[in-house]
Design an enzyme around this catalytic site. Sequence first.
Site, PDB file in Angstrom:
ATOM      1  N   LYS B 116       0.813  -1.214   0.000  1.00  0.00           N
ATOM      2  CA  LYS B 116       0.000   0.000   0.000  1.00  0.00           C
ATOM      3  C   LYS B 116       0.851   1.271   0.000  1.00  0.00           C
ATOM      4  CE  LYS B 116      -3.609  -2.638   0.123  1.00  0.00           C
ATOM      5  NZ  LYS B 116      -4.198  -3.035  -1.159  1.00  0.00           N
ATOM      6  N   GLU B 200      -2.530   6.399   8.037  1.00  0.00           N
ATOM      7  CA  GLU B 200      -3.063   7.435   7.162  1.00  0.00           C
ATOM      8  C   GLU B 200      -3.857   8.387   8.032  1.00  0.00           C
ATOM      9  OE1 GLU B 200      -5.615   5.765   4.170  1.00  0.00           O
ATOM     10  OE2 GLU B 200      -3.924   5.144   2.926  1.00  0.00           O
ATOM     11  N   HIS B 235     -15.685  -1.687   8.253  1.00  0.00           N
ATOM     12  CA  HIS B 235     -14.916  -1.310   7.065  1.00  0.00           C
ATOM     13  C   HIS B 235     -15.143  -2.247   5.896  1.00  0.00           C
ATOM     14  CE1 HIS B 235     -13.078   1.464   9.738  1.00  0.00           C
ATOM     15  NE2 HIS B 235     -12.578   0.496  10.474  1.00  0.00           N
ATOM     16  N   ARG B 292      -8.142  -7.126  -8.929  1.00  0.00           N
ATOM     17  CA  ARG B 292      -8.974  -8.322  -9.130  1.00  0.00           C
ATOM     18  C   ARG B 292     -10.379  -7.876  -9.497  1.00  0.00           C
ATOM     19  NH1 ARG B 292     -11.917  -7.275  -4.509  1.00  0.00           N
ATOM     20  NH2 ARG B 292     -10.665  -6.623  -2.737  1.00  0.00           N
TER      21      ARG B 292
END
Lengths: 172, 494
Positions: B116, B200, B235, B292
Amino acid sequence: MKYRLKIAEETFDVDVSNLDSEQDLRFTIGEKEYNVRYQAISDNYFHLIMNGKATEVFVARGEQGKHIFVNGRTFLVQDEDQLPIRRARRRGLAETPGEVTPPMPSVVVRILVEEGDCVKRGQGLIVVSAMKMQTTLRAPSDGRVKKINTSIDAKVAPGDILVEIEEEVENE
Amino acid sequence: MFKKILIANRGEIAVRIIRTCREMGIQTVAVYSEADAGAAHVLEADESILLGESEPSKSYLNIERLIAAAKNTGSEAIHPGYGFLAENPEFAESCEAAGIPFIGPPARVIRDLGNKTLARRIMESASVPVIPGMLEATTDPSLLSQEAERMGYPVMVKAVAGGGGKGMRIVLNRETMEEACMSAMSEAEKAFGNGSLYLEKYLKAPRHVEFQILADHHGNVVHLFERECSIQRRHQKIIEETPSPAMTPSLRNAMGKAAVSAARASGYVNAGTIEFMLDRSGQFYFLEVNTRLQVEHPVTEMTTGIDLVRQQLEIASGNHLTFSQEDITQRGHAIECRIYAEDPEANFYPSPGPVLLHREPTGPGIRNDSGICEGFEVPIEYDPILSKLITMAATREAARERMIRALKSYVILGIRTIIPFLIDILSSPEFAKGNTYTDFIDRNFKNWSQSKEDEDLARIAYVVEEMTYFNKPATKVKNSGWPTPWETLGEWRM
């Protein structure tokens, strides 16, 4: 005929009698009265006309009672007089303060405390995992860890007592 | 085109892939674990191979066994679905090494974008806006804590190898930071085999808007518009739709361009999704790339008319995209509801068990991608998704009403599902107005419980079923002198 039917934790007396035909029934549930005409389409599929309004309902017999579908909602309905004793006892155990049991069948992934540890209410004790979701089981009250009855990777089910917490006796 | 492919997955997505293969005349090989011997994907495939025990590492996550199964069956390609090994670069590499094309992006792209923090650096270099945060990951909780102090709470702790909400925590203050890091690390370690985390800045209640892209081996990249996926619990998305209620033509244009740039910057090939956060001022930030097919791909298919699995197969076999950006148009509005085996009254705990009765909704504009069948025991080992219900109509309002109707006629008995919860969300004025932000459930449906409205009907149904169950043999024998065999047979079942 009288039934005592339980949904979630609530039990109601349900009284049923036949009207003119076999397909016409009168129900009394608590204070309410219903006139019901029914048609069995299959073993699981019933068409009910209750007080003039038509509804399709679906019923499946399960181990714990009947699973019933009405308008997108499902209910587990149990006959209070037929409830197995084992279940009642299990539930009784889980409600005992100081005993920590998982909410669903799962696998123990972490044990966060040791026997003899003092814990605060809400403190994490054991982490279990089911269907890729991890859940932390927390102390129900302040106290001391009396016993840990499980180990990492153990398969556990609701009713299994994983941790026993002893409430601290306050010495003046 | 391939003559036969192996599908390295289970459940609804395996079934969905099999369906397109069948339409294209491609033979399918299903794989399964011991828990899935009677599963829908095994029943629908042309062939099936037992991988091993139910534990994912011995079956659906076992690269060696999957490659062996593909070789032994003469499969010419492998479709990974989503989840399991779909975003595992070693798996893509092993497929290539065995000479079996992997239906997805090249291993290098999966590796780059699966990291990430590297993905964030790639996007920065392509001028795609990213959320402020760390550019390197770590397994050192004290370093994470320091960084959090510097950025200021609240922060989002994320797994560098993450996805699907696993290994992700919102941390509001320093007191809860350490425990959050530890549990996120262990979850990430378990789910992805990599416990590294990064931080983040936490954006308060943004929208989650993503763009579907397709890229072929010949440098053609297009996007297929957006999907809004803001309704989430833990989430994880539960309701998705397209178009997004927040979208304007100019914003769509800007985000679509950013998505195509993101795909080009990473050297993307095959179907993928560029995820963004959209804040209330209309500013958008790159979140991650899902390398994907997405769970929510059907809403795009319904509104563009493009079968994404067919496109994946065409691209993997080396064909050119047969349309350009200008050729792709969107019609109407589609909504998807994920049907999870979870108890929405008990914190969404998974609810494994037997499917006693399964009756799918039908009618105009309804699609149900299901991975279960009656008699199937939903296993404890895997993701609790059972099926995805999709409705399409000319307008958002009509698609919403259609979804409520479809959900109300979707019968799944034996296990708890989130259907009653979904009905209440779809029926709520806030959803109808399109006020869908990532805090939607916390703000509007915290401590939700099922309405008691139909409980008396359920009690009546109990008694009616009881009466017919016990009366049946009796009514049939009634009034007959000598009962015929047809009458005495009574309760026989075939």
